[in-house]
Design a protein around this motif. Sequence first.
Motif, mmCIF file in Angstrom:
data_model
loop_
_atom_site.group_PDB
_atom_site.id
_atom_site.type_symbol
_atom_site.label_atom_id
_atom_site.label_comp_id
_atom_site.label_asym_id
_atom_site.label_seq_id
_atom_site.Cartn_x
_atom_site.Cartn_y
_atom_site.Cartn_z
ATOM 1 N N THR A 170 7.735 -54.651 1.561
ATOM 2 C CA THR A 170 8.969 -54.033 1.356
ATOM 3 C C THR A 170 9.059 -53.199 2.490
ATOM 4 O OG1 THR A 170 8.503 -54.108 -0.756
ATOM 5 C CG2 THR A 170 10.606 -53.292 -0.435
ATOM 6 N N ILE A 171 8.330 -52.386 2.977
ATOM 7 C CA ILE A 171 8.424 -51.740 4.195
ATOM 8 C C ILE A 171 9.084 -52.282 5.272
ATOM 9 C CG2 ILE A 171 7.383 -49.993 5.803
ATOM 10 C CD1 ILE A 171 5.560 -49.000 3.510
ATOM 11 N N ALA A 172 8.221 -53.404 5.579
ATOM 12 C CA ALA A 172 8.859 -54.381 6.755
ATOM 13 C C ALA A 172 10.155 -54.717 6.698
ATOM 14 C CB ALA A 172 7.783 -55.556 6.884
ATOM 15 N N PHE A 173 10.550 -55.133 5.346
ATOM 16 C CA PHE A 173 11.922 -55.507 4.999
ATOM 17 C C PHE A 173 13.068 -54.361 5.551
ATOM 18 C CE2 PHE A 173 11.056 -58.878 1.629
ATOM 19 C CZ PHE A 173 11.151 -59.894 2.515
ATOM 20 N N LYS A 174 12.591 -53.107 5.131
ATOM 21 C CA LYS A 174 13.469 -52.101 5.254
ATOM 22 C C LYS A 174 13.520 -51.275 6.220
ATOM 23 C CE LYS A 174 14.090 -52.006 0.125
ATOM 24 N NZ LYS A 174 15.359 -52.762 0.086
ATOM 25 N N VAL A 175 12.183 -50.684 6.286
ATOM 26 C CA VAL A 175 12.012 -49.498 7.634
ATOM 27 C C VAL A 175 11.893 -50.141 8.919
ATOM 28 C CG1 VAL A 175 10.568 -47.757 8.430
ATOM 29 C CG2 VAL A 175 10.770 -48.025 5.995
ATOM 30 N N ALA A 176 11.410 -51.508 9.157
ATOM 31 C CA ALA A 176 11.211 -52.013 10.371
ATOM 32 C C ALA A 176 12.656 -52.504 10.821
ATOM 33 C CB ALA A 176 10.478 -53.255 10.302
ATOM 34 N N PRO A 177 13.435 -53.065 10.213
ATOM 35 C CA PRO A 177 14.875 -53.450 10.684
ATOM 36 C C PRO A 177 15.754 -52.059 11.052
ATOM 37 C CG PRO A 177 14.747 -54.001 8.365
ATOM 38 C CD PRO A 177 13.519 -53.740 8.835
ATOM 39 N N ALA A 178 15.590 -51.129 9.873
ATOM 40 C CA ALA A 178 16.226 -49.707 10.291
ATOM 41 C C ALA A 178 16.027 -49.215 11.583
ATOM 42 C CB ALA A 178 15.869 -49.063 9.068
ATOM 43 N N LEU A 179 14.518 -49.047 11.603
ATOM 44 C CA LEU A 179 14.173 -48.456 12.978
ATOM 45 C C LEU A 179 14.579 -49.344 14.180
ATOM 46 C CD1 LEU A 179 10.497 -47.342 12.187
ATOM 47 C CD2 LEU A 179 12.563 -46.013 12.267
ATOM 48 N N ALA A 180 14.572 -50.570 14.039
ATOM 49 C CA ALA A 180 15.059 -51.661 15.188
ATOM 50 C C ALA A 180 16.303 -51.415 15.521
ATOM 51 C CB ALA A 180 14.602 -52.955 14.834
ATOM 52 N N ALA A 181 17.190 -51.148 14.575
ATOM 53 C CA ALA A 181 18.719 -50.799 14.693
ATOM 54 C C ALA A 181 18.790 -49.294 15.089
ATOM 55 C CB ALA A 181 19.362 -50.912 13.425
ATOM 56 N N GLY A 182 18.082 -48.382 15.268
ATOM 57 C CA GLY A 182 18.185 -47.090 15.735
ATOM 58 C C GLY A 182 18.430 -46.152 14.582
ATOM 59 N N CYS A 183 18.260 -46.471 13.190
ATOM 60 C CA CYS A 183 18.576 -45.478 12.324
ATOM 61 C C CYS A 183 17.193 -44.661 12.197
ATOM 62 C CB CYS A 183 18.331 -46.191 10.997
ATOM 63 S SG CYS A 183 19.966 -47.343 10.973
ATOM 64 N N SER A 184 17.308 -43.276 11.671
ATOM 65 C CA SER A 184 16.092 -42.543 11.254
ATOM 66 C C SER A 184 16.173 -42.909 9.749
ATOM 67 C CB SER A 184 16.463 -41.099 11.460
ATOM 68 O OG SER A 184 16.585 -40.806 12.844
ATOM 69 N N VAL A 185 14.577 -42.659 9.131
ATOM 70 C CA VAL A 185 14.453 -43.273 7.805
ATOM 71 C C VAL A 185 13.470 -42.216 7.136
ATOM 72 C CG1 VAL A 185 13.422 -45.215 6.629
ATOM 73 C CG2 VAL A 185 14.406 -45.761 8.908
ATOM 74 N N ILE A 186 13.980 -42.166 5.891
ATOM 75 C CA ILE A 186 13.017 -41.389 4.785
ATOM 76 C C ILE A 186 12.517 -42.467 3.915
ATOM 77 C CG2 ILE A 186 12.990 -39.790 2.954
ATOM 78 C CD1 ILE A 186 15.892 -39.369 5.216
ATOM 79 N N LEU A 187 11.569 -42.863 4.004
ATOM 80 C CA LEU A 187 10.692 -43.955 2.928
ATOM 81 C C LEU A 187 10.224 -43.152 1.704
ATOM 82 C CD1 LEU A 187 9.717 -46.575 2.475
ATOM 83 C CD2 LEU A 187 7.648 -45.920 3.699
ATOM 84 N N LYS A 188 10.915 -43.753 0.475
ATOM 85 C CA LYS A 188 10.436 -43.233 -0.628
ATOM 86 C C LYS A 188 9.886 -44.161 -1.578
ATOM 87 C CE LYS A 188 11.174 -42.966 -4.590
ATOM 88 N NZ LYS A 188 10.282 -43.060 -5.925
ATOM 89 N N GLY A 189 8.507 -43.865 -1.566
ATOM 90 C CA GLY A 189 7.648 -45.051 -2.157
ATOM 91 C C GLY A 189 7.435 -44.668 -3.826
#
Length: 497
Positions: A170-189
């Motif tokens: 799920t991190i790959a689904f969400k954080v990876a494309p967000a970072l690729a797009a140039g976003c900053s991310v707070i991941l909440k597990g």
Amino acid sequence: MTITDTLASAPPVADRAQVFIGGRWVDSTGDEWIELVDPWSEQTAARIRSATTQDVERAVDAARRSFDSGVWSGKSMSERAEVIDEIATLLERRLDDLTTIGVLEVGVPITVSAGTQQMSVGLFRAVAAEARDFTPREDRTRADGGVSRILAEPTGVVAAIIPWNGPIGTIAFKVAPALAAGCSVILKGAPDAPLSPAVFADVIAELVAAGKIPEGVVSVLIADREVSESLVTNPGVDHITFTGSTAAGRRIAALAGARIARVSLELGGKSAAIILDDADLDHVLQSLPMGGCMQSGQACIALTRVLVSRARHDEVAAALTAAYSALPMGNPWAPENFLGPLAGQRHYERVQGYIDAAVRDGATVLTGGGRPDELTQGYFVAPTLIDGVRNDMRIAREEVFGPVISLITYEDEDDAVAIANDSIYGLSGAVYTEDVDRGYALAQRIRTGTVSVNGSVIDFTLPFGGYKQSGMGREGGVEGLAEFFETKTVHMPAPAQ
């Protein structure tokens, strides 16, 4: 059902006493712990620090500063893609740890966990490949002869809220494309699966230390519902992407709607597998048992409603009873097992409650129905096939999230489609037939985001998501990357006349 009596136990796993904010492990403002209980031994395996609302504010502030400064969003897509590939490489070096943690967090047997973790690493590389091919600008000529530039710009600060049943994927689904797009991310597990996100945080810390990811771009927090809601409502967050239950998705959408924040949701499922009268049962048995019981049914895409005609009911019921009862279940550290325990006592009690309710409603358990007698420890529910289910029963309406399959009888093809579509969900599905064209035609009539013809295909590099209350937005493929972009039109002046 194959039961193993090996007494193998989990390797030791370290506690995590800090929270991860802006690329560094730091002390929390609180002193609460989250305990991870091994679903096989039923003993505490590790503890991790629980984040506070103040920790959330610190993480959002760090993300906001990093995004607004352009230190990450200002890099090219290819530069960011290189970093995503490096994340994949560093995760791959930690596959042994992630495999162990996967058993502890989800209960899946070690061989299943190993395959899942390797697949998840591949998803990061797939995102990097999509990013390299993505064109963030398109020029279009207007009627007045001028050019307008259509720009894809990152959505901003992203809160990525993930479930417990597949954290790295799920991190790959969400954080990876967000970072690729140039976003900053707070991941909440999720509190039920706190260690996989911590390993991901270790990878990010290594890349921050190496100067590959700027400080502030990534934070990783584990928190309860109240703290999580403070993340959703924080005005510094531009985009919430969530995977989890439909009930939680409704709550997030309501909170985000109060300030019109962007929301992407991947929610529950109650997916139907339609077995047409011309289906070859040998072909059905090659994929349907796994399709319904993957991760002991702890998967949103599980095929948990099996639809069969009255004419073939008895034959199919007998074949499926034999198939589900033969699935190897037992100690998750034994490599020969396909099914392990459910993730925790709360999940066990919930699944058992659904089975009991189905019997009270008049359905019949053909196989399974509870904990196997041979397994005296662990949160096990045997693969359970329930016959005589009507589509208006609770067992057919609600997501069980365990290895519980409802067998429903239909009258004809139109009735099968009506039953399949009579659900608030629309995430996955399957059609079994020897006429592939007929299967494709039927798949188009099912209101669901993914349908497999003669199988249970899992390929998360392709767009994945749901209709109706199974969510909105897509993950995987270029569609998943596009979720993290806003569209801007810049009108350049028309040429002088």
